[in-house]
Design an enzyme around this catalytic site. Structure first.
Site, PDB file in Angstrom:
ATOM      1  N   HIS A  69     118.180  51.364  26.488  1.00 34.97           N
ATOM      2  CA  HIS A  69     118.548  52.716  26.806  1.00 34.97           C
ATOM      3  C   HIS A  69     120.281  52.933  26.446  1.00 34.97           C
ATOM      4  CE1 HIS A  69     115.745  51.032  30.108  1.00 34.97           C
ATOM      5  NE2 HIS A  69     115.336  52.337  30.083  1.00 34.97           N
ATOM      6  N   ASP A  77     122.662  51.184  28.885  1.00 31.19           N
ATOM      7  CA  ASP A  77     122.365  49.457  28.539  1.00 31.19           C
ATOM      8  C   ASP A  77     123.511  49.218  27.689  1.00 31.19           C
ATOM      9  OD1 ASP A  77     120.131  49.499  30.248  1.00 31.19           O
ATOM     10  OD2 ASP A  77     118.884  49.522  28.330  1.00 31.19           O
ATOM     11  N   GLU A 115     105.725  56.568  28.317  1.00 28.36           N
ATOM     12  CA  GLU A 115     105.189  55.357  28.798  1.00 28.36           C
ATOM     13  C   GLU A 115     104.983  55.497  30.192  1.00 28.36           C
ATOM     14  OE1 GLU A 115     108.419  52.187  28.630  1.00 28.36           O
ATOM     15  OE2 GLU A 115     107.638  51.077  30.599  1.00 28.36           O
ATOM     16  N   GLU A 120     102.480  49.637  29.490  1.00 28.59           N
ATOM     17  CA  GLU A 120     103.062  48.346  30.234  1.00 28.59           C
ATOM     18  C   GLU A 120     102.231  47.720  31.040  1.00 28.59           C
ATOM     19  OE1 GLU A 120     107.471  48.404  31.376  1.00 28.59           O
ATOM     20  OE2 GLU A 120     106.999  47.478  33.095  1.00 28.59           O
ATOM     21  N   HIS A 176     102.545  48.219  34.635  1.00 25.67           N
ATOM     22  CA  HIS A 176     102.402  49.632  35.226  1.00 25.67           C
ATOM     23  C   HIS A 176     100.972  49.914  35.319  1.00 25.67           C
ATOM     24  CE1 HIS A 176     106.653  51.054  33.149  1.00 25.67           C
ATOM     25  NE2 HIS A 176     106.722  50.284  34.155  1.00 25.67           N
ATOM     26  N   ASP A 186     104.910  47.379  26.451  1.00 27.44           N
ATOM     27  CA  ASP A 186     105.967  46.645  27.053  1.00 27.44           C
ATOM     28  C   ASP A 186     105.272  45.393  27.657  1.00 27.44           C
ATOM     29  OD1 ASP A 186     108.036  48.265  26.364  1.00 27.44           O
ATOM     30  OD2 ASP A 186     108.378  49.053  28.242  1.00 27.44           O
ATOM     31  N   ASP A 237     106.743  46.567  40.579  1.00 24.50           N
ATOM     32  CA  ASP A 237     106.983  46.033  39.166  1.00 24.50           C
ATOM     33  C   ASP A 237     107.720  45.038  39.185  1.00 24.50           C
ATOM     34  OD1 ASP A 237     106.543  46.667  36.416  1.00 24.50           O
ATOM     35  OD2 ASP A 237     108.024  48.376  36.328  1.00 24.50           O
ATOM     36  N   ASP A 288     107.905  42.670  36.920  1.00 26.89           N
ATOM     37  CA  ASP A 288     108.582  42.706  35.544  1.00 26.89           C
ATOM     38  C   ASP A 288     108.701  41.119  35.038  1.00 26.89           C
ATOM     39  OD1 ASP A 288     108.465  45.089  34.625  1.00 26.89           O
ATOM     40  OD2 ASP A 288     110.567  45.320  35.299  1.00 26.89           O
ATOM     41  N   ASP A 295     109.729  43.914  28.250  1.00 27.65           N
ATOM     42  CA  ASP A 295     110.169  44.508  29.321  1.00 27.65           C
ATOM     43  C   ASP A 295     110.091  43.568  30.732  1.00 27.65           C
ATOM     44  OD1 ASP A 295     111.316  46.257  31.005  1.00 27.65           O
ATOM     45  OD2 ASP A 295     110.175  48.008  30.619  1.00 27.65           O
TER      46      ASP A 295
HETATM   47  C1  XLS Z   1     110.479  50.737  34.296  1.00 22.04           C
HETATM   48  C2  XLS Z   1     110.091  51.061  32.710  1.00 22.04           C
HETATM   49  C3  XLS Z   1     111.214  51.126  31.930  1.00 22.04           C
HETATM   50  C4  XLS Z   1     111.042  51.488  30.513  1.00 22.04           C
HETATM   51  C5  XLS Z   1     112.149  52.219  29.863  1.00 22.04           C
HETATM   52  O1  XLS Z   1     109.514  50.466  35.059  1.00 22.04           O
HETATM   53  O2  XLS Z   1     109.342  50.035  32.230  1.00 22.04           O
HETATM   54  O3  XLS Z   1     111.938  49.832  31.705  1.00 22.04           O
HETATM   55  O4  XLS Z   1     110.468  50.623  29.628  1.00 22.04           O
HETATM   56  O5  XLS Z   1     112.772  53.314  30.449  1.00 22.04           O
HETATM   57 NI    NI Z   2     108.903  49.722  30.393  1.00 21.03          NI
HETATM   58 NI    NI Z   3     108.368  48.758  34.265  1.00 22.19          NI
END
Ligand code: XLS
Ligand code: NI
Ligand code: NI
Length: 443
Positions: free
Chosen positions: A108, A111, A239, A275, A278, A303, A314, A316, A346
């Site tokens: 991003h 980032d 996404e 993802e 998600h 992702d 999430d 992750d 991700d």
């Molecule tokens: C958040 C998203 C984010 C996207 C990029 O849940 O996964 O990280 O991948 O904005």
């Molecule tokens: Ni993501």
């Molecule tokens: Ni995410």
């Protein structure tokens, strides 16, 4: 294999190039499965998987959670000047990417370098880092899989960015997207992502959903037209995510997004970045989302991460469930593959994973599990009865009246007549347990 690229100082001391050593090695800093030059189904693992490191989780996210302060104290965050600090962070990022042998990265805008509330100053900062990244990319061979703009963290976006009820906020989002697109184009980025964490609502009591979605589509068209005019040839990815941070997000899941892109005439330029976590938040398996996108010709990128069966958010985490990833690879390899994209981690190490080495172990595990799953999925597709069982299940549509039905040649009366003439259908097994065992036998 990429060259290790260091900046002024080495941030991950004592860790050298991570190499493939095969399944028998007892070295925790080696790949057991990711042999980048191994050929599977006509392509190297490197070209199939196109792994990317995620800037935000690995070099920005500091372990803080809603209940506690940061636990990851990064040595690249020391300098006072934002651009100099960002260069240190980029040194750390490219040192990590090259030691890990990751061929791509994703970011991003915020980032890469800290943003202020001054658009011109932000553009100046980002451009300075784009120049720096160009050198880093050239020295290492690492490429940008995708860029994106963070339109969810700044407080101005609390009611959304392109779906904000206030046009003024939308314009700020556009300024950010313009700069992020410029950066992505300048760095030869292969794709550009839109993830709309706040493009949704907290309550319908104050929301004109129809108008917000129309604004969202107009915003995407405007951004796409700008990027195309400025030479961007890659794919735009949406996404999907059903919620978090908003109660409801318009990009709910793959099927919803495909419907939206079709309604607003965006199908030619956009594909999906799916993802894992998600998908599960939307009440689907990851394979389900992959299959929906594949069937529509819309699977762009992934992702990679995993959720937690006991938690409803999430989390992750890094992927480590071989069955889940094999089933995903069966869809990807058995379908159209990833169109233009790759596998972006991700995923974040846990708050209490505080050794510099933990980031390496996490990525080694993730890369190995995808490599292993790809190899397994290829064997299943090539050697087992998997495809045959699936095809035979639909054999009644291959000939005769079934075929005529598929071709639209039978009326409702014809179907009734067939039912009467052929009596009660036989009970046919779906063979689920048989197929589950088959998959396990190849793992
Ligand atoms: C958040 C998203 C984010 C996207 C990029 O849940 O996964 O990280 O991948 O904005
Ligand atoms: Ni993501
Ligand atoms: Ni995410």
């Amino acid at each position: 294999m990429s060259n290790i690229v260091l900046g002024e100082k080495e941030f991950f001391k004592g860790i050298t190039q991570v190499k493939y050593e095969g399944p028998k090695t007892d070295n925790p800093m080696a790949f057991r499965w990711y042999d980048e030059s191994r050929v599977v189904a006509g392509k190297t693992l490197k070209d199939h998987l196109r792994f990317a490191g995620a800037y935000w989780h690995s070099f920005v996210g500091n372990g803080a959670d809603p209940f506690g302060e940061p636990t990851h104290i990064f040595p690249w965050n020391a300098k006072a000047d934002a651009v100099e600090r960002a260069k240190d962070k980029m040194d750390a990022a490219f040192e990590f990417l090259t030691k890990m042998n990751l061929p791509f990265y994703c970011f991003h805008d915020v980032d890469v370098v800290d943003y202020t509330n001054d658009i011109n100053e932000n553009d100046r900062r980002l451009q300075a880092l784009v120049e720096y990244a160009k050198q880093k990319q050239a020295a290492s061979g690492v490429k940008l899989l995708w860029g994106t703009a963070n339109l969810f963290s700044n407080r101005r976006y609390m009611n959304g960015a392109s779906t904000n009820p206030d046009f003024h906020v939308l314009a700020h989002g556009a300024a950010q997207v313009k700069a992020a697109l410029d950066a992505t184009i300048a760095l030869g980025g292969e794709n550009y992502v839109f993830w709309g964490g706040r493009e949704g609502y907290m309550t319908l009591l104050n929301t004109d959903m129809k108008r917000e979605q129309a604004h969202f589509a107009k915003f995407l068209h405007t951004a796409k037209d700008y990027a195309r005019k400025n030479g961007f040839k890659g794919t735009f990815f949406i996404e999907p995510k059903p919620c978090e941070p908003s109660k409801h997000q318009y990009d709910y899941d793959a099927a919803t997004v495909i419907g939206f892109l079709r309604e607003y005439d965006l199908l030619n330029d956009f594909k999906l970045n799916l993802e894992v976590n998600h998908a599960t938040l939307a009440g689907h398996t990851f394979q389900h989302e992959l299959q929906v996108a594949t069937d529509a010709g819309m699977l762009g990128s992934i992702d990679a991460n995993r959720g937690d069966y006991q938690n409803g958010w999430d989390t992750d985490q890094f992927p480590n469930n071989i069955t889940e990833i094999v089933e995903a690879m069966l869809v990807i390899l058995g379908g159209t593959g990833l169109q233009g994209g790759g596998i972006n981690f991700d995923a974040k190490i846990r708050r209490n994973s505080t050794d510099p080495a933990d980031l390496f172990y996490a990525h080694i595990g993730g890369m190995d599990i995808f490599a292993r799953a790809l190899i397994i999925a290829d064997s299943i597709l090539q050697k087992s009865e998997y495809k045959k069982i699936r095809t035979e299940r639909y054999a009644s549509f291959d000939t005769g009246k079934g075929k005529a039905f598929e071709e639209g040649k039978l009326s409702l009366e014809d179907l009734r007549q067939y039912a009467i003439e052929n009596g009660e259908p036989a009970v046919l097994s779906g063979k689920q347990e048989y197929l589950e065992n088959l998959i396990n036998n190849y793992i």
